[in-house]
Structures are given as structure tokens and as C-alpha cells.
Write a protein that holds these residues in place. Structure first.
Motif, PDB file in Angstrom:
ATOM      1  N   LEU A 396      73.251  50.749  62.994  1.00 53.07           N
ATOM      2  CA  LEU A 396      72.925  49.594  63.953  1.00 53.07           C
ATOM      3  C   LEU A 396      73.633  48.471  63.696  1.00 53.07           C
ATOM      4  N   GLU A 397      74.193  47.767  64.752  1.00 48.23           N
ATOM      5  CA  GLU A 397      74.907  46.334  64.348  1.00 48.23           C
ATOM      6  C   GLU A 397      74.084  45.327  64.545  1.00 48.23           C
ATOM      7  N   VAL A 398      74.080  44.406  63.958  1.00 44.70           N
ATOM      8  CA  VAL A 398      73.515  43.039  64.176  1.00 44.70           C
ATOM      9  C   VAL A 398      74.027  42.246  64.790  1.00 44.70           C
ATOM     10  N   THR A 399      73.507  41.528  65.901  1.00 45.98           N
ATOM     11  CA  THR A 399      73.999  40.509  66.723  1.00 45.98           C
ATOM     12  C   THR A 399      73.066  39.059  66.721  1.00 45.98           C
ATOM     13  N   GLU A 400      73.512  38.050  66.541  1.00 43.69           N
ATOM     14  CA  GLU A 400      72.775  37.005  66.735  1.00 43.69           C
ATOM     15  C   GLU A 400      72.820  36.354  67.761  1.00 43.69           C
ATOM     16  N   ILE A 401      71.508  36.160  68.421  1.00 42.88           N
ATOM     17  CA  ILE A 401      71.640  35.659  69.715  1.00 42.88           C
ATOM     18  C   ILE A 401      71.396  34.171  69.726  1.00 42.88           C
ATOM     19  N   PRO A 402      72.215  33.467  70.432  1.00 38.09           N
ATOM     20  CA  PRO A 402      71.951  31.914  70.403  1.00 38.09           C
ATOM     21  C   PRO A 402      70.679  31.457  70.977  1.00 38.09           C
ATOM     22  N   THR A 403      70.183  30.415  70.472  1.00 38.55           N
ATOM     23  CA  THR A 403      68.861  29.884  70.845  1.00 38.55           C
ATOM     24  C   THR A 403      68.990  29.379  72.291  1.00 38.55           C
ATOM     25  N   ASN A 404      67.689  29.426  72.925  1.00 38.93           N
ATOM     26  CA  ASN A 404      67.785  28.899  74.533  1.00 38.93           C
ATOM     27  C   ASN A 404      68.118  27.412  74.431  1.00 38.93           C
ATOM     28  N   VAL A 405      67.566  26.754  73.382  1.00 35.24           N
ATOM     29  CA  VAL A 405      67.776  25.426  73.339  1.00 35.24           C
ATOM     30  C   VAL A 405      67.879  25.042  71.775  1.00 35.24           C
ATOM     31  N   PRO A 406      68.719  24.114  71.469  1.00 36.68           N
ATOM     32  CA  PRO A 406      69.295  23.875  69.894  1.00 36.68           C
ATOM     33  C   PRO A 406      68.233  23.794  69.012  1.00 36.68           C
ATOM     34  N   VAL A 407      68.471  24.345  67.925  1.00 35.04           N
ATOM     35  CA  VAL A 407      67.233  24.145  66.803  1.00 35.04           C
ATOM     36  C   VAL A 407      67.240  22.713  66.247  1.00 35.04           C
ATOM     37  N   GLN A 408      66.021  21.965  66.262  1.00 33.15           N
ATOM     38  CA  GLN A 408      65.946  20.643  65.737  1.00 33.15           C
ATOM     39  C   GLN A 408      65.401  20.573  64.274  1.00 33.15           C
ATOM     40  N   ARG A 409      65.044  21.626  63.581  1.00 36.74           N
ATOM     41  CA  ARG A 409      64.228  21.653  62.433  1.00 36.74           C
ATOM     42  C   ARG A 409      65.172  21.020  61.416  1.00 36.74           C
ATOM     43  N   ILE A 410      64.719  20.354  60.402  1.00 29.69           N
ATOM     44  CA  ILE A 410      65.410  20.025  59.363  1.00 29.69           C
ATOM     45  C   ILE A 410      65.044  20.814  57.921  1.00 29.69           C
ATOM     46  N   ASP A 411      66.245  21.255  57.495  1.00 25.64           N
ATOM     47  CA  ASP A 411      65.760  22.344  56.198  1.00 25.64           C
ATOM     48  C   ASP A 411      66.105  21.385  54.895  1.00 25.64           C
ATOM     49  N   GLU A 412      65.120  20.941  54.459  1.00 22.14           N
ATOM     50  CA  GLU A 412      65.512  20.041  53.025  1.00 22.14           C
ATOM     51  C   GLU A 412      65.784  20.924  51.810  1.00 22.14           C
ATOM     52  N   ASP A 413      66.318  20.116  51.029  1.00 14.40           N
ATOM     53  CA  ASP A 413      66.821  20.843  49.693  1.00 14.40           C
ATOM     54  C   ASP A 413      65.603  21.208  48.801  1.00 14.40           C
ATOM     55  N   ASP A 414      65.584  22.272  48.081  1.00 18.14           N
ATOM     56  CA  ASP A 414      64.457  22.715  47.272  1.00 18.14           C
ATOM     57  C   ASP A 414      64.201  21.625  46.265  1.00 18.14           C
ATOM     58  N   GLU A 415      62.756  21.551  45.768  1.00 21.99           N
ATOM     59  CA  GLU A 415      62.539  20.893  44.759  1.00 21.99           C
ATOM     60  C   GLU A 415      62.120  21.833  43.708  1.00 21.99           C
ATOM     61  N   ASP A 576      61.707  22.516  69.493  1.00 22.62           N
ATOM     62  CA  ASP A 576      60.626  21.627  68.844  1.00 22.62           C
ATOM     63  C   ASP A 576      61.188  20.978  67.584  1.00 22.62           C
ATOM     64  N   PRO A 577      60.860  19.618  67.107  1.00 20.96           N
ATOM     65  CA  PRO A 577      61.234  19.146  65.959  1.00 20.96           C
ATOM     66  C   PRO A 577      60.301  19.870  64.803  1.00 20.96           C
ATOM     67  N   GLY A 578      60.775  19.824  63.453  1.00 17.63           N
ATOM     68  CA  GLY A 578      60.221  20.602  62.539  1.00 17.63           C
ATOM     69  C   GLY A 578      60.936  20.208  61.157  1.00 17.63           C
ATOM     70  N   ARG A 579      60.281  20.805  60.151  1.00 20.27           N
ATOM     71  CA  ARG A 579      61.089  20.866  58.835  1.00 20.27           C
ATOM     72  C   ARG A 579      60.268  21.575  57.881  1.00 20.27           C
ATOM     73  N   SER A 580      61.274  21.871  56.840  1.00 16.32           N
ATOM     74  CA  SER A 580      60.870  23.186  55.938  1.00 16.32           C
ATOM     75  C   SER A 580      61.346  22.669  54.674  1.00 16.32           C
ATOM     76  N   LYS A 581      60.589  23.147  53.583  1.00 17.40           N
ATOM     77  CA  LYS A 581      61.134  22.732  52.173  1.00 17.40           C
ATOM     78  C   LYS A 581      60.326  23.765  51.204  1.00 17.40           C
ATOM     79  N   PHE A 582      61.237  24.218  50.054  1.00 17.13           N
ATOM     80  CA  PHE A 582      60.678  25.004  49.208  1.00 17.13           C
ATOM     81  C   PHE A 582      60.461  24.433  47.688  1.00 17.13           C
ATOM     82  N   PHE A 583      59.333  24.643  47.315  1.00 14.24           N
ATOM     83  CA  PHE A 583      59.037  23.792  45.947  1.00 14.24           C
ATOM     84  C   PHE A 583      58.937  25.186  44.825  1.00 14.24           C
TER      85      PHE A 583
END
Length: 910
Positions: A396-415, A576-583
Motif C-alpha cells: 500500500l502506498e501512502v498519499t498525504e491529502i492536503p487539508t481543506n483549509v490551511p492548518v493554524q495549530r501552533i506546535d510548541e517545542d517540548d519542555e 481552527d486555531p490551536g496549540r500542542s505541547k509535550f511535557f
């Protein structure tokens, strides 16, 4: 300096970009048809299905119909569900139709993406399976998306636990069938334990779309599906071998307590061989000859039981039973038993009653089940990190499908903190801050235990209004996830929980309406209340957006980047806006594996104070490299396991195909005659060696074996004394006598009865030997690894010996079938007597992430097949005593008198 590869990607685009670009002409053609199709009436739109099927019958291919079919589904979805698939959803659908994996971000509407390829492929009337991770999602999606298919004239079926064979067969015969991976796999195994083609429920495997494909084809594929049933009593064997253990001395074996392994020394093996030979249990010269593989397994278990398991530490003896003690908690675990004969070895050691062990009746890995499909596709939010595995194992070949609307999420650096305690203090602070400003927070943990620990901390800190979500109660999951996007909501979840349901900011209006207005009848009052709820959800969404959208806060990194990405992907849905962070802390499992002790010492020297964190993009990169190494190691383990399973899978295919031919009666008479002639060849060659003098013939044994295998008393001694008689003449006389006996029996029985008898005997004998063969292969797997110490490749050794065992099984089949058919006599039976049933059997699949059995409820295993009970007249049934009911049809009224159908009452527990 820019690398050549980076430059080429800039000019020509990546391979993924090119695959997405290749769909654009078809997408434009679909969009060009939109106005034309929108002008059609409902009846005209539905009539297109029959038109497409006629075009297929006239020679068109599914690819030829893709554009008009996708345009038809888009319009049907708009009319029926009020949802018009976006262009990117149609691109995802094309990837699925082409037999690939569509990686689509969370919230991009994967459930709707599948409808276009499902409809297109269902037009061929060969069946399409949509595979989900649990019964709840199978029901939800079948009801929700099923409205589109039914509108367009297709039939929709659903397979969930507790259905009978008739209901399953109807569901599989539908154009579209929704089911879980476990149910599909078990139905395949059960079908290959049936004795008549009409009893089977599945059709040939045509096309499957696997939802959450990474979870099913990678996480759950670590362990096989197993159907097991009770084995015949072998207590004498266990007791005999246990007695041998008492005669061994420490020089006869080697023990490694750390690794929990025990092996015999050369002296011990020799001593054991002599004891086994005297007891008549050893075949051939050596204990390690292939035909002794089961004995090796028994003696290894007996040695383990005596040398590695201590009474009152690893187990206790209570009420004449061996009860296991959990090594971590020290608690007793009644009802739990060690597998593969170890529990029986302990029972023999303690001289308590030996309970029958369970035998594997049938088994298959998900890798080998899903490779049965002519075309396979999948969709998920995270597949690219495992692209190599999908390509190597499933093609099976994996194809990344573009999002309908650009992603606004901010992925912060790990702490990164020094200790777990400091990390949890920082997490609680972060949750408080987010909650105070009204930001919804999803807290990801790696296990159920850790989610409970964090919940306890929050309670101590005064938090009351939060939800704990884990992968145990799927319906409850959906309700929690649906409202996890409300302002200030706090949801603690394990990584695998809640997949298949989106977190919508402000909450899910439809779920709230279904829950809050469940008892309110249709009418103006209900409509007004629905409007109020939708307005409230819109207001709450604005508040959540203003607070920054969903905050995904992860308490540690997982071994796999894919599972971290799943968690991150919860935030930033549909632009949608959003954020993510790993501790993280240096005491986390992943950090400890990669030498955090040295890092701890270095950080102390650099003056890192308590409660301070290190934050740097380099740390993220270093961790991703570490995760990549762990992923590669896990992939190698799965690949190696699959190499072993492929050996048994090749043999399984031969046996299952043979069963189908037998059920169809194809070449049955010829096969039985070949078996008979093979037995005659074997016994003559064994007792009359080639080029031997008549004095060297073992005439007495030949006569005995002709009596044993062919049920004929022939004057072989007289033939052997004839002047100049040769081996060929003896063989021909035996064959002639056998043929005459077979012809006589066929004349007495009639051709139809003879065919039925032959088919029943061959099928039942084949099944019994195949079950025994599976056990032998399991035993061989458990001991073949030791060959590596002798510089021999265990896999090659396994292949060679598995082939020998298979040949031995076929030889035994010839002898057993011939012997039974030469002895069979007719017993008159009722004309409507049911065909023979397969033995009572239990389903088992160990969840690769939790270690729990998906098919066990407490201490009770789930029956996947029961022996047919006798049919009891309704007036002879005692409503208060289910044991008196006999066989009850699933659609009959329940004998208990509740007024419900049996399948919805007492039958629901079977």
C-alpha cells in the motif's frame, strides 16, 4: 548548501505532490458535471446506479465510471445528509479507489471520504467491506453513511458481535458491509471450520477500506486472532513427564532466573531420552527429531514448572487448584491460567487434578487476513511515519491529502524536566492557566494507569469538572469527545481513546440535541429547542476560538511518532486555531532508554534548578531520531514474526482451498482413490524392500497392516510362498481386493451416499489433523530459536521442519481416511439431521497496546461457536431453567417468557 534532492523537489514537486496532482484532471471533470447532476430529480439520480451497472456489464471498467459515479455520490450526500464533499475529500476517495492509503488530518471528514469509492466499487456487486476499530463506529457509520447508499439503491449490512450465521450471511451478501476487523477475521476462520458450503457466511474477499488503518494493520497486527477449544485429556502424559523431573540433578539443566529460561545440558538430554524411550514416548533416535516436537515442549514446560516457578511466590494451591499470583501486585488471579501447557505442568508438579488445556483450532494474523483482499485501501490521520511497513507488507502506498483549509495549530517545542514530579507540577500549572482563560484542554497520557494518576492530582488541586477518557467504553467515549471542545473543558485521555469522533470547538450540536431532546416528540416546540441548542453551541465556539482553540497537552512522548501525531492532530480541525505541547522528564520510559542519566548529570553541572525546563528545537529533533530507531526495531520484530507466520499461512491456504474443493465435491472420488493407492504403496514398500529376497520380506507385518489400514483379511502368507512371485504381483492383488471391497460398498450405499460419506470422513479427519498440526507448529516455534546457538538460521530450520511436519500430516491423513472408509457402515438417520458441527470454540485477540484480551469479559471467554444442542419442544422447556431449553433459534421468542426475541434476551449473553 541545497542538496540535489531538495532542489529536485522544488522543481518537480515530491512524489506525494505528483500523486495528488495526477488526480486533478478527474477532479475537474467531476466538478464540471455538478450543475447537470444537481438538475436531476431524486428518481433520476437513483436510476444512475442501474445505468452504471448496465455499463459495467457491457464492458466498461470501474475506472471508466469513476467521474460520473463520484459526481453522483457528491450530489446524493448533499441531498441526504446536507454534506457536500470538498474537493480534497474526492481526492482522498480516488486514492482509496486506486488501492492506497489516504492520510487525512483529523476533522477532514474521513467517514464521508469513503462513500464515493465504496459506491463505485459496490456497483460490481462483489461486496465492499468498510472496516472499523469497534462495534460502536461500525453501527454509527453504517447508519449515517448508509443513508447515501440506500438512497442510491444499494443494500447495506453490518456485522457486530452476537449475530447468528444467518444474520451474518445476509449482511455479507449486501453491496456494502460495515464490520470490525475482529469479526471479519473470526468469520473467515469459522467459515473454514464448516462442513458444507451453504453454512459459510463470507463471500470471496473483493475490496476493503480500513478506517484507522494504522491502528488495525500495525498496532493490532502484533498479535494473531485465535479460535481455541478444549483438548483431549493428556493428564497421564503430564504426570509421566513430571515424574522424570524428580530424577534429574542440577548438572542436567541450566537456569537463568533473570531471563526466566531453563535448558537441558547434554547429560540431561541423554538421561531424558533414555527415560522417554523406556516409557515408549520417544519416536526415532533423538529427542530433537521433528516428530518429537510436542514431547520437547512438554519436557521444557515440566522443567520450567519445577525450577522457575515457586509455590506461594508465583502461585498458590487453593481448593485443589493452581491460582496464579500477580508478580506486580501480589494479588491472586483466580480464573487466569498459563497458556501452552505450562499450567498443566504446574498441576502435575503439585499433584492436583489436571484441567484440560485449550488447543488452537484456527489462527490467522491480520496481515495475512487483509492480504486475502483483491484490493485493499485505508485511511487515517497518521500513516506517513509507517509508510515503509505499509509498502513492504501490504503493498500500500501512502498519499498525504492536503487539508481543506490551511492548518493554524501552533506546535510548541517540548519542555523537558529532570524529574516526573517537576513535570506533573508544570502540567497542572499549565492546565490551570488554560482553564482560567476558557481554553478547552485535551491532556494525552500513554496508559490508563497514568491517566488515573493525573486525574487524582487534579482532584487534590480542587478540580471537579473534568472527564477521564480511555479505550474501554466506546459509546461513552463518543459522548465525552463530542463535548471536549467546550470553553474551559478538561479531558484526560489515553492515546488510543476516542478515535473516530472529532472534537468540535463549542461542542457537538447534533450529539447535544440527541442527548437532551431524546424524549421530546417532533413538533414546533422541539424545533425551537433545537435552534436554541445550535445558537448556544455557536456562542460557545466563539468563546473557545477567542481563547486560542483546543490545547493538546501531552504528558510524555510515545515510542511511535505516529501516536504523538494522532494526539497533536486533535487540535486545529478545519482551519481552527490551536496549540500542542509535550511535557517530558528524564525519568520517562523513552528518555531512560536513551541514556538520560548522563544528561541528568550534565544538567546539574550546568546549574538547572528544580522546576526549570530545557526547551530547544534540537531536543525535539534528538527525540524524533530516538523514536525513529524504536519504530525501526518494532518494525523488524513484526516483520520477523510475519516471516514465521507466512510459513503456516502457506499451509493454511492449501488446507482451506482443499476443504472448499471437498465441499464442492470436485475430484473427491479420485482423491480418495489416490489416498488408498498411496497407503497400499507405503505398506508394501515398507514390508517388501526393493530388490529383497522373499525370505527378507516381513509378510506377517504386511498382513497385519493390510488388516489395520484396509480392513481386509487376505492370504498374504500363501501368496508369498508361490514360486517366483514378485513385489508387483502382491501389490496388484492387494489393490484388486481393495477395489472390489470399495465397489461392493459403493453399490450397497449408492453414489450420492458414498460421496457424502467420503466428504464427511475426509473433512473431519483433515480438520482433526490440521488442529494437531497447528499445535505442533506452535511447539516448534517455541524451541527452534535455540538452533541459533548452533550457528543455524532458526527461520530456515523452521521452514524445513514445518514442511516435514506437513508431509507427515498428509501421510497420516491418507492412512486415517483409508482406514475409516474401509470400515464405514451405514446407520439410518433422520432425513433432516443437521450436518456435523465444529467443536465448541472461544475467540481470543490480545490487544497489542493494553495486553488485554478483546474477547474476554472478566474471567469469562467469549464463545465464537457452540455445539448444536438438541431441539426441545416448547411445552417441555422450563422458563426458569435455561439448561432445559436445548437449541433455541435466535429469532424465536425467548423461553423465559419475557416476550422478547431470544437474541435480544438470553441469547444476547451467548
Amino acid at each position: 548548501m541545497v542538496s540535489f534532492g531538495a532542489l529536485a523537489r522544488k522543481v518537480f514537486g515530491s512524489a506525494n505532490d505528483r500523486r495528488v496532482k495526477a488526480t486533478k484532471p478527474r477532479l475537474q471533470a467531476i466538478n464540471a458535471l455538478e450543475n447537470e447532476i444537481r438538475a436531476l430529480s431524486d428518481d433520476e439520480l437513483k436510476a444512475r446506479t442501474q445505468k452504471f451497472r448496465e455499463e459495467l456489464a457491457n464492458g466498461k471498467t470501474l475506472d471508466d465510471l469513476l467521474v460520473p459515479a463520484f459526481a453522483t455520490v457528491r450530489e446524493a450526500a448533499r441531498r441526504v445528509l446536507g454534506l457536500r464533499p470538498f474537493d480534497v475529500q474526492l481526492i482522498g476517495g480516488m486514492v482509496l479507489h486506486d488501492g492506497g492509503i489516504a492520510e487525512m488530518r483529523t476533522g477532514e471528514g474521513k467517514t464521508l471520504v469513503a462513500t464515493a469509492p465504496v459506491y463505485l466499487n459496490a456497483l460490481a456487486e462483489k461486496g465492499v467491506h468498510v472496516v472499523t476499530v469497534n462495534d460502536y463506529l461500525a453501527k454509527r457509520d453504517a447508519e449515517w453513511m448508509g443513508r447515501i447508499y440506500k438512497f442510491l439503491g444499494l443494500s447495506v449490512g453490518i456485522i457486530v458481535h452476537g449475530m447468528d450465521d444467518e444474520e451474518r450471511r445476509d449482511a455479507y451478501n449486501c453491496d456494502v458491509t460495515y464490520a470490525t476487523n475482529n469479526e471479519l477475521g473470526f468469520d473467515y476462520l469459522r467459515d473454514n471450520m464448516k462442513y458444507e458450503r451453504a453454512q459459510m457466511v463470507q463471500r470471496p474477499h473483493n475490496y476493503a477500506i480500513v478506517d484507522e488503518v494504522d491502528s488495525i494493520l500495525i498496532d493490532e497486527a502484533r498479535t494473531p486472532l485465535i479460535i481455541s477449544g478444549p483438548l483431549e485429556d493428556r493428564s497421564e502424559m503430564y504426570n509421566t513427564i513430571d515424574a522424570f523431573m524428580l530424577k534429574l540433578v542440577p548438572a542436567d539443566y541450566e537456569i537463568d532466573e533473570k531471563q526466566k529460561t531453563s535448558t537441558f545440558t547434554e547429560e540431561g538430554t541423554e538421561k531424558l531420552e533414555n527415560m522417554l524411550r523406556d516409557a515408549g514416548l520417544l519416536k526415532g533416535e533423538s529427542l530433537y527429531d521433528v516428530e518429537n516436537v510436542a514431547i520437547v515442549h512438554h519436557v521444557n514446560n515440566a522443567l520450567k514448572a519445577h525450577q522457575l516457578f515457586q509455590r506461594d511466590k508465583d502461585y498458590i494451591v487453593r481448593n485443589g487448584e493452581i491460582v496464579i499470583i500477580d508478580e506486580f501486585t501480589g494479588r491472586m488471579m483466580p480464573g487466569r491460567r498459563y497458556s501452552e501447557g505450562l499450567h498443566q505442568a504446574l498441576e502435575a508438579k503439585e499433584h492436583v487434578q489436571i484441567q484440560p488445556e485449550n488447543q488452537t483450532l484456527a489462527s490467522i494474523t491480520f496481515q495475512n487476513y487483509f492480504r486475502l483482499y483483491k484490493k485493499l485501501a485505508g485511511m487515517t490521520g497518521t500513516a506517513l511515519t509507517e509508510a515503509e511497513e505499509f509498502g513492504n507488507i501490504y503493498g500500500l502506498e501512502v498519499t498525504e491529502i492536503p487539508t481543506n483549509v490551511p492548518v493554524q495549530r501552533i506546535d510548541e517545542d517540548d519542555e523537558v524536566y529532570r524529574t516526573v514530579e517537576e513535570k506533573y507540577q508544570a502540567i497542572v500549572r499549565e492546565i490551570k492557566e488554560a482553564h482560567a482563560k476558557g481554553q478547552p484542554t485535551l491532556v494525552g497520557t500513554t496508559s490508563i494507569e497514568k491517566s488515573e494518576q493525573l486525574a487524582e492530582r487534579l482532584r487534590k488541586d480542587g478540580f471537579k469538572d473534568f472527564e477521564v477518557l480511555n479505550a474501554r467504553h466506546h459509546e461513552r467515549e463518543a459522548a465525552i469527545v463530542a463535548q471536549a471542545g467546550k470553553p474551559g473543558a478538561i479531558t484526560i485521555a489515553t492515546n488510543m481513546a476516542g478515535r473516530g469522533t472529532d472534537i468540535q470547538l463549542g461542542g457537538n450540536a447534533d450529539m447535544r440535541i440527541a442527548e437532551e431532546l431524546a424524549d421530546m416528540p417532533e413538533g414546533p416546540e422541539r424545533e425551537a429547542r433545537e435552534e436554541e441548542i445550535r445558537a448556544d453551541v455557536a456562542r460557545l465556539k466563539e468563546q473557545a476560538l477567542a481563547a486560542g482553540g483546543l490545547y493538546v497537552l501531552a504528558t510524555e512522548r510515545h515510542e511511535s511518532r505516529r501516536i504523538d501525531n494522532q494526539l497533536r492532530g486533535r487540535s486545529g480541525r478545519q482551519g481552527d486555531p490551536g496549540r500542542s505541547k509535550f511535557f517530558l522528564s528524564l525519568q520517562d520510559d523513552l528518555m531512560r532508554i536513551f541514556g538520560s542519566e548522563r544528561m541528568d548529570g550534565m544538567l546539574r553541572k550546568l546549574g538547572l534548578k528544580e522546576g526549570e525546563a530545557i526547551i530547544h528545537p534540537w531536543i525535539n529533533k534528538a527525540l524524533e531520531k530516538a523514536q525513529t530507531k524504536v519504530e525501526a526495531r518494532n518494525f523488524d520484530i513484526r516483520k520477523n514474526l510475519l516471516k514465521y507466520d507466512d510459513v503456516s499461512n502457506d499451509q493454511r491456504k492449501v488446507v482451506f482451498e482443499q476443504r472448499l474443493d471437498l465441499m464442492d465435491g470436485e475430484g473427491l472420488g479420485e482423491m480418495v482413490a489416490e489416498m488408498r493407492n498411496g497407503v497400499i504403496e507405503e505398506i508394501v514398500a515398507k514390508n517388501i524392500p526393493e530388490n529383497a529376497y522373499a525370505e527378507q520380506w516381513d509378510v506377517a507385518n504386511l498382513k497385519a497392516e493390510v488388516q489395520q489400514y484396509l480392513n481386509l483379511d487376505l492370504p498374504i502368507e500363501e501368496w508369498a510362498q508361490e514360486e517366483g512371485i514378485a513385489e508387483d504381483a502382491i501389490r496388484e492383488r492387494i489393490t484388486a481386493a481393495v477395489d472390489a471391497a470399495v465397489a461392493d460398498r459403493a453399490e450397497r450405499f449408492g453414489p450420492e451416499v458414498m460421496t457424502y460419506v467420503e466428504r464427511s470422513v475426509v473433512l473431519q479427519s483433515l480438520d482433526a489433523l490440521w488442529r494437531e498440526h497447528i499445535v505442533n507448529l506452535d511447539h516448534l516455534r517455541s524451541v527452534v530459536g535455540f538452533r541459533g546457538y548452533a550457528q543455524r538460521d532458526p527461520l530456515q530450520e523452521y521452514k524445513g521442519e514445518a514442511f516435514e511436519l506437513f508431509q507427515t500430516m498428509l501421510g497420516n491423513l491418507r492412512q486415517i481416511v483409508t482406514g475409516q472408509l474401509m470400515r464405514v457402515e451405514l446407520v439410518r438417520q433422520a432425513a433432516d439431521a443437521p450436518p456435523p458441527e465444529a467443536p465448541e470454540a472461544y475467540g481470543s485477540h490480545i490487544d497489542g497496546t493494553t495486553g488485554e484480551d478483546d474477547f474476554h469479559s472478566g474471567d469469562t471467554a467469549v464463545l465464537v461457536r457452540q455445539e448444536a444442542g438438541a431441539v426441545v419442544a416448547p411445552e417441555d422447556r422450563d422458563p426458569k431453567n435455561p439448561a432445559s431449553w436445548g437449541k433455541v433459534g435466535r429469532n424465536e421468542l425467548c423461553p423465559c417468557g419475557s416476550g422478547k426475541k431470544y437474541k435480544h434476551c438470553h441469547g444476547a449473553f451467548v
